[in-house]
Scaffold this active site. Structure first.
Site, PDB file in Angstrom:
ATOM      1  CB  THR A 107      52.308 -10.951 108.175  1.00  0.00           C
ATOM      2  OG1 THR A 107      51.911 -10.191 109.334  1.00  0.00           O
ATOM      3  CG2 THR A 107      53.676 -11.554 108.426  1.00  0.00           C
ATOM      4  CE  LYS A 138      44.453 -26.616 111.768  1.00  0.00           C
ATOM      5  NZ  LYS A 138      44.443 -27.772 110.848  1.00  0.00           N
ATOM      6  N   GLY A 139      47.477 -20.065 111.588  1.00  0.00           N
ATOM      7  CA  GLY A 139      48.728 -19.367 111.269  1.00  0.00           C
ATOM      8  C   GLY A 139      49.267 -19.862 109.942  1.00  0.00           C
ATOM      9  CD  GLU A 158      57.054 -19.908 110.815  1.00  0.00           C
ATOM     10  OE1 GLU A 158      56.792 -19.063 111.666  1.00  0.00           O
ATOM     11  OE2 GLU A 158      58.207 -20.150 110.453  1.00  0.00           O
ATOM     12  CD  GLN A 178      52.729 -13.976 105.511  1.00  0.00           C
ATOM     13  OE1 GLN A 178      53.567 -14.680 106.057  1.00  0.00           O
ATOM     14  NE2 GLN A 178      52.992 -12.746 105.114  1.00  0.00           N
ATOM     15  NE  ARG A 187      36.342 -19.253 110.802  1.00  0.00           N
ATOM     16  CZ  ARG A 187      35.462 -18.629 111.595  1.00  0.00           C
ATOM     17  NH1 ARG A 187      35.219 -17.355 111.449  1.00  0.00           N
ATOM     18  NH2 ARG A 187      34.807 -19.302 112.509  1.00  0.00           N
ATOM     19  CG  PHE A 246      61.842 -13.428 106.043  1.00  0.00           C
ATOM     20  CD1 PHE A 246      60.538 -13.576 105.583  1.00  0.00           C
ATOM     21  CD2 PHE A 246      62.624 -12.415 105.506  1.00  0.00           C
ATOM     22  CE1 PHE A 246      60.028 -12.742 104.593  1.00  0.00           C
ATOM     23  CE2 PHE A 246      62.122 -11.575 104.522  1.00  0.00           C
ATOM     24  CZ  PHE A 246      60.823 -11.733 104.072  1.00  0.00           C
TER      25      PHE A 246
HETATM   26 MO1  MOS Z   1      59.499 -17.435 112.275  1.00  0.00          MO
HETATM   27  S1  MOS Z   1      61.299 -18.288 111.777  1.00  0.00           S
HETATM   28  O1  MOS Z   1      59.313 -18.288 113.774  1.00  0.00           O
HETATM   29  O2  MOS Z   1      59.764 -15.786 112.482  1.00  0.00           O
END
Ligand code: MOS
Length: 693
Positions: free
Chosen positions: A459, A654-655, A658, A591, A581, A231
């Protein structure tokens, strides 16, 4: 051939994890392994004047006690956070000042409690306050944003606004608390260092260890095939790795060093507390004409860490007159560090709460208010966003959640002693890419291997990269092997800032494309020894235009609050996200719901309770630092909308690590206000704050 990308796959390592055969950093067998335990400083600030290790050394099985007086020297000037056991100075309570090495963990722990230090304490300043006379303007905020950004004329716009709000929000310190603590097993052989490290990425750590121990980079190898969460707390090398390597050199045996749970609460990092003043000026229809977000956070005397708290406000909503600033209090505390959606997490709590207050002031529905302030142009840079699907997320979320027939009146829904309320928040997170290199190998038997020093911190990154590789090779996934988590593999940046899959997948695609080209020239016949290529995307990444690229989302929550006791229960959380995507719906959903759950925990439970007299948090373990448990977490639903960004990377990823936490706490706080009519601007929302109002 049917594409693997977009399909659900269980994690490749899932079976190993649930059967306990996946190894973590201190679980690797090593012949003659010894155990190390850190000894923390028990003063806040001062100098060690004497060390007495006699009692510790007398414990059966103790091999060594390392401290500043006898520890091997590290190269100076590499990293102040890692320069431990080199000098008698104490910068904060809990700083590692000795390491005990023993035959068993039990002996090491017992002896660690017996090392005696004499100190010359110095006065300390640890209180985080908006009145701190030492507040200063850092040169930039993390990772490299300008500290203050002004556009238009905030003061004039605010003064002229029909509706004005001036609000202050506070968030406490938070602790990352991954299940696996910071931990390392280090061993030396023929002048080479091998470390099994719990890390979000080992390529930078290889370089730093080489410099600290004055070794060629190739003499250092870090391995992290499985990581029990991070994290953000395990981005970059941490002290346990350096001290395990130091101890292993001294006792000439492999050494395991895991922080205790208590030692993970602060000394190696935490999310800074914040104080945030948000001012909104708007017309009567809720269109924002002026916005200011002035954020204060803390740093240490060791290194500067400047949380980018107000950056969220720079790009999220339209307004002609804007101001965002950051100031830091430099305190005698451990240095804050990264934690999931750094900056955007506390910043979105403040701005998205303030928008709810504005919606009420203007009598505009809070979803509609956000749509009215939506913008296709980035307010900061003036460029169009490469893709912006905030409105789609809000619309889809409102429909799924059943928002349409909501009565906006606070405290209007009551059943028995329970008050019910719903809330909404927008969210965004930057979509960025980082350099990476990958290799791809074809074997004569028709199988492939793809290698990259990515990190899978839980993840599902390994599985997603495997899917990407299969499609790029045009091969069925079962013919593809993927290797991650080892500095012996082609280098890549850590799993951080939601850049991992976006960057690593790019390198994997390029390596697979190159391999396919080479195979095509050979008309598909693979040489007996196999065929390998390695490709770096560093030049492509460096050449990429700087454009405003973001993932977006909308967070909805329903709560019930006991009207007599103030007890808050979250009934429902629903998030809709636009993250480009989708590679693997199973791991993507995990996530999102993980981030949303962390947001619930932030809204209602988590808070580091700092005692300025003793310079540390009174609650520094999982018994006293409350984290949402299963019984606190209701139905959490996560969905996504179609979102394509052809300018970001080959697949438009995009990921998503977070964004699930961004806005989640605000949605719950807004729901609590809807239920009760009480606005809590200081997290967490505990019963005392509701009852006092
Ligand atoms: Mo995340 S806080 O950039 O692992």
């Amino acid at each position: 051939m049917s594409a693997a990308v977009g399909q659900r796959y269980a994690r490749l390592e899932g079976h190993d994890k649930v059967t306990g055969t996946a190894r973590y950093a201190v679980e690797y067998p090593a012949a003659g392994v010894a155990y190390a335990q850190l000894v923390p400083a028990t003063i806040v600030r001062g100098v060690i004047t004497a060390v007495d290790a006699e009692a510790a050394l007398a414990v059966d099985g103790v091999l060594a006690v390392l401290h500043h007086g006898n520890a091997p020297r590290l190269a100076a000037g590499v990293d102040a956070e890692l320069f431990r056991l080199q000098e008698p100075t104490v910068h904060f309570r809990g700083q590692a000042i000795a390491v005990v090495v023993a035959e068993t963990l039990e002996a090491a722990r017992e002896a660690a409690g017996l090392v005696r230090f004499d100190y010359a304490p110095q006065p300390h300043h640890t209180e985080f306050s908006a009145q701190d006379p030492g507040l200063y303007q850092p040169g930039h905020v993390n990772p490299s944003y300008p500290t203050d950004v002004l556009a238009g004329d905030f003061d004039a716009g605010f003064t002229a606004a029909e509706v004005r709000l001036d609000l202050t929000y506070r968030t406490p310190a938070y602790f990352n608390s991954p299940l696996e603590p910071h931990a390392a097993t280090a061993q030396w052989q023929d002048g080479r260092l091998l470390v099994h490290d719990s890390s979000q990425g080992t390529s930078p750590g290889q370089e730093i260890l080489a410099r600290l121990f004055e070794l060629p980079r190739e003499a250092v190898r870090l391995v992290n095939p499985h990581v029990g969460g991070g994290f953000g707390g395990k981005l970059y090398l941490k002290v346990q790795t350096v001290l395990a390597a130091m101890a292993a050199r001294v006792v000439d045996r492999p050494v395991r060093l895991a922080l205790t749970r208590q030692q993970t609460f602060g000394p190696v990092g935490y999310r800074t507390p914040t104080i945030q003043r948000v001012r909104l000026g708007a017309d009567r229809d809720g269109r924002i004409t002026a916005v200011a977000h002035d954020a204060i956070s803390q740093t240490s005397t060791v290194t500067e860490f400047a949380e980018q708290t107000a950056v969220y406000t720079r790009n999220m909503y339209a307004a002609p007159n804007r101001r965002t600033t950051h100031r830091l209090a430099r305190l005698d505390v451990p240095t804050p560090f990264w934690m999931r959606a750094p900056g955007h997490t506390p910043g979105s709590f403040a701005l998205e709460s303030a928008l709810d207050e504005l919606a009420l002031a203007c009598q505009v529905d809070p979803v509609e208010l956000r749509l009215r302030n939506d913008t296709a142009i980035d307010p900061e840079s003036g460029h169009p966003f490469t893709s912006r699907n905030l409105a789609a997320c809000l619309d889809d979320g409102a429909r799924r959640f059943g928002w349409a027939d909501r009565d906006p009146t606070p405290r209007a829904r009551r059943e028995g002693r329970w008050l019910f309320g719903t809330g909404v928040a927008g969210c965004c997170y930057p979509a960025r890419v980082r350099p990476a290199t990958a290799s791809a190998t074809a074997s004569p038997d028709g199988s492939y291997e793809v290698r990259i020093n990515a990190a899978d911190i839980g993840t599902g990154a390994r599985t997603a990269l495997w899917q990407v590789a299969a499609d790029a090779l045009g091969a069925p996934p079962e013919r593809v092997r993927i290797e991650v988590g080892d500095t012996a593999l082609p280098p890549a940046d850590p799993a951080g800032g939601s850049t991992g899959l976006a960057s690593w997948s790019w390198a994997v695609v390029r390596a697979c494309e190159r391999l396919c080209d080479r195979l095509a020239k050979l008309r598909g016949s693979v040489p007996a020894g196999g065929l390998s290529v390695e490709v770096s995307i560093d030049d492509e990444v460096a050449a990429q235009a700087t454009l405003p690229r973001y993932a977006y989302g909308a967070q909805f929550a329903e709560v019930r609050v006991d009207g007599e006791t103030g007890e808050v229960r979250v009934r429902r959380q629903l998030g809709v996200f636009a993250v480009g995507r989708v590679v693997n719906p199973t791991t993507l959903r995990s996530q999102f719901i993980g981030g949303m759950t962390m947001g619930l925990s932030m809204a209602l439970h988590e808070a580091g309770l700092f005692d300025a007299r003793y310079g540390m948090w009174a609650n520094h373990d999982l018994a006293t630092y409350h984290v949402s448990s299963n019984a606190d977490v209701p139905a959490v639903e996560a969905y996504w909308v179609a979102d394509s960004d052809s300018q970001l990377n080959p697949l438009g990823i995009k990921g998503a690590g977070e964004i699930g936490i961004v806005g989640a706490a605000a949605a719950i706080a807004n729901a609590v206000h809807h239920a009760t009519g009480v606005r809590v601007r200081e997290l967490p929302i505990t019963l005392d704050k509701l009852l006092a109002a």
